[in-house]
Design a protein around this motif. Sequence first.
Motif, short mmCIF file in Angstrom:
data_model
loop_
_atom_site.label_atom_id
_atom_site.label_comp_id
_atom_site.label_asym_id
_atom_site.label_seq_id
_atom_site.Cartn_x
_atom_site.Cartn_y
_atom_site.Cartn_z
N LEU A 61 0.84 -1.20 0.00
CA LEU A 61 0.00 0.00 0.00
C LEU A 61 0.88 1.25 0.00
CD1 LEU A 61 -2.92 -0.03 2.61
CD2 LEU A 61 -3.08 0.01 0.11
N VAL A 62 0.46 2.22 -0.77
CA VAL A 62 1.04 3.55 -0.68
C VAL A 62 0.06 4.41 0.10
CG1 VAL A 62 1.89 5.56 -1.94
CG2 VAL A 62 2.19 3.26 -2.90
N THR A 63 0.53 5.03 1.17
CA THR A 63 -0.35 5.79 2.07
C THR A 63 0.23 7.18 2.28
OG1 THR A 63 -0.91 3.73 3.19
CG2 THR A 63 -1.40 5.76 4.38
N SER A 64 -0.65 8.15 2.40
CA SER A 64 -0.18 9.51 2.62
C SER A 64 -0.74 10.07 3.91
CB SER A 64 -0.57 10.42 1.45
OG SER A 64 -1.97 10.61 1.44
N TYR A 65 -0.04 11.05 4.42
CA TYR A 65 -0.53 11.80 5.57
C TYR A 65 -0.14 13.25 5.33
CZ TYR A 65 -0.84 13.93 10.15
OH TYR A 65 -1.16 14.78 11.18
N VAL A 66 -1.12 14.13 5.37
CA VAL A 66 -0.81 15.57 5.25
C VAL A 66 -1.36 16.25 6.48
CG1 VAL A 66 -1.15 17.69 3.93
CG2 VAL A 66 -0.79 15.53 2.73
N HIS A 67 -0.50 17.01 7.14
CA HIS A 67 -0.91 17.73 8.34
C HIS A 67 -2.00 18.73 7.95
CE1 HIS A 67 -0.35 18.59 12.49
NE2 HIS A 67 -0.16 19.87 12.28
N HIS A 68 -2.93 18.99 8.89
CA HIS A 68 -4.12 19.78 8.52
C HIS A 68 -3.79 21.16 7.96
CE1 HIS A 68 -3.90 22.38 12.04
NE2 HIS A 68 -3.45 21.32 12.67
N ASN A 69 -2.64 21.71 8.33
CA ASN A 69 -2.28 23.03 7.80
C ASN A 69 -1.60 22.96 6.42
OD1 ASN A 69 0.25 22.13 8.38
ND2 ASN A 69 0.71 23.63 9.96
N GLY A 70 -1.42 21.73 5.93
CA GLY A 70 -0.84 21.56 4.59
C GLY A 70 0.63 21.91 4.49
N ARG A 71 1.31 22.04 5.63
CA ARG A 71 2.72 22.44 5.59
C ARG A 71 3.68 21.26 5.73
NH1 ARG A 71 3.64 27.92 5.98
NH2 ARG A 71 5.71 27.50 6.76
N VAL A 72 3.16 20.11 6.11
CA VAL A 72 3.98 18.90 6.22
C VAL A 72 3.20 17.74 5.61
CG1 VAL A 72 5.10 17.27 7.79
CG2 VAL A 72 5.03 19.69 8.38
N GLY A 73 3.85 16.98 4.76
CA GLY A 73 3.19 15.83 4.15
C GLY A 73 4.14 14.67 4.04
N VAL A 74 3.55 13.47 4.08
CA VAL A 74 4.35 12.25 4.03
C VAL A 74 3.71 11.27 3.04
CG1 VAL A 74 4.96 10.17 5.37
CG2 VAL A 74 5.22 12.46 6.39
N LEU A 75 4.56 10.58 2.31
CA LEU A 75 4.12 9.47 1.46
C LEU A 75 4.97 8.27 1.87
CD1 LEU A 75 2.16 9.12 -1.01
CD2 LEU A 75 4.20 9.24 -2.45
N VAL A 76 4.31 7.15 2.11
CA VAL A 76 5.08 5.97 2.53
C VAL A 76 4.58 4.74 1.78
CG1 VAL A 76 3.60 5.50 4.56
CG2 VAL A 76 5.93 4.67 4.55
N GLU A 77 5.51 3.88 1.39
CA GLU A 77 5.15 2.61 0.75
C GLU A 77 5.49 1.48 1.71
OE1 GLU A 77 6.88 1.70 -3.09
OE2 GLU A 77 6.45 -0.43 -2.84
N VAL A 78 4.47 0.69 2.07
CA VAL A 78 4.68 -0.48 2.91
C VAL A 78 4.29 -1.70 2.10
CG1 VAL A 78 4.18 -1.61 5.10
CG2 VAL A 78 4.14 0.89 4.97
N ASP A 79 5.23 -2.64 2.00
CA ASP A 79 4.99 -3.82 1.17
C ASP A 79 4.70 -5.05 2.01
OD1 ASP A 79 5.38 -2.23 -0.99
OD2 ASP A 79 7.40 -2.97 -1.45
N CYS A 80 3.92 -5.95 1.41
CA CYS A 80 3.64 -7.25 2.01
C CYS A 80 3.67 -8.26 0.86
CB CYS A 80 2.29 -7.22 2.72
SG CYS A 80 0.94 -6.68 1.66
N GLU A 81 3.19 -9.47 1.13
CA GLU A 81 3.37 -10.51 0.12
C GLU A 81 2.16 -10.71 -0.79
OE1 GLU A 81 4.84 -14.11 1.93
OE2 GLU A 81 6.00 -12.94 3.36
N THR A 82 0.98 -10.42 -0.25
CA THR A 82 -0.22 -10.67 -1.05
C THR A 82 -1.16 -9.46 -1.04
OG1 THR A 82 -1.49 -11.53 0.82
CG2 THR A 82 -0.20 -13.14 -0.45
N ASP A 83 -1.94 -9.38 -2.09
CA ASP A 83 -2.96 -8.36 -2.24
C ASP A 83 -3.98 -8.48 -1.11
OD1 ASP A 83 -4.26 -6.36 -3.75
OD2 ASP A 83 -5.71 -7.86 -4.41
N PHE A 84 -4.18 -9.70 -0.65
CA PHE A 84 -5.14 -9.97 0.43
C PHE A 84 -4.76 -9.21 1.70
CE2 PHE A 84 -6.50 -12.61 4.05
CZ PHE A 84 -7.86 -12.58 3.84
#
Lengths: 201, 201
Positions: A61-84
């Motif tokens: 999954l690629v997941t993002s987090y943006v702080h409510h003021n829009g001044r800090v943002g993060v994108l992270v990729e966490v991998d696993c073995e199956t789509d399930f």
Amino acid sequence: MSTVTASAVKELRERTGAGMMDCKSALVESDGDMDKAIELLRVKGQAKAAKRGERAASEGLVTSYVHHNGRVGVLVEVDCETDFVARNDDFEAFTKDVAAHIAAAAPRYVTEDEVPQADRDAEQKVFQEQAAEEGKPPPVQEKIAAGRMKKWLDEVVLLNQTHVNADKHDGKTIEELRAAISATTGENVVIRRFARFAIGD
Amino acid sequence: MSTVTASAVKELRERTGAGMMDCKSALVESDGDMDKAIELLRVKGQAKAAKRGERAASEGLVTSYVHHNGRVGVLVEVDCETDFVARNDDFEAFTKDVAAHIAAAAPRYVTEDEVPQADRDAEQKVFQEQAAEEGKPPPVQEKIAAGRMKKWLDEVVLLNQTHVNADKHDGKTIEELRAAISATTGENVVIRRFARFAIGD
């Protein structure tokens, strides 16, 4: 030895996501103590997770987090073995926890291996000079410098960091949380990469 | 010369975000033609925007876009000059448009300047060899290679790309959209950096 009831096995399965036979033998081993059984499963799960470090983690999954003021943002990729597992709620919650943590803690690398040797050498030099200035005998200086290097790595390496929400996560490090979700899902879980942008960086 | 009405000035201000005096003189110059006045303001606005390229863009917004399946995600930082513009709806909409575009178009660089010279040279060599194999005279070969280089840059450089939603954005490039939001807001607008993660990359 206490009797292991079907409802206890069911509860343990729900709380850990482990297989039925694993839950049953953990309850037998813990003499019916639920908390101890969870701990036993976690240790086993982490042993399994360590073994499965070799298996390919090519879903995720690629997941993002943006702080409510829009001044800090993060994108992270966490991998696993199956789509399930990638579509599993606990897995998704883990990725969100990691993204929010990165926004607050601003790590620079995922793992210690990613720290460039030149950066490590530069820090080491500073720590050695600091220790020397403090006038302690050389063996003590070495210990002080090593301690500071460890502290520095714990500050800049994501997996070494304690999750910023220590209340929710019981003071666990990101690596401990990663091992736990790996144990729960029964898959190799890898924090592959992240980006963190802050306005004015 | 037609009379420039207050309601026409008001409409033009609402449609362009330009100042009242600018709108009035644009309408005088266009002889009351609204579309022509908008065009005039845009040209002026872009001229101003080009000048203001030197001014510091140290405020801005970090915006994310994650595809619904969680397999592709984008983080983008777009800077402007003031916190006031960073909280402007049009500015925010622009950042969202850029993030969604990056997810679909997968650029590799923001600007042509960011393309490493080694990559550029490697591509140039391939294009020259291809052109030579086609047996055209050398000057034609040069033209063909130059055309392919331009095409390649238009593929990998974000600002050169045509927005993937050509219907909504009228076939404009990201640079054209950037210049437009810069003109509308009256500030230097800079797409500072982006990250794009895709599972299985």
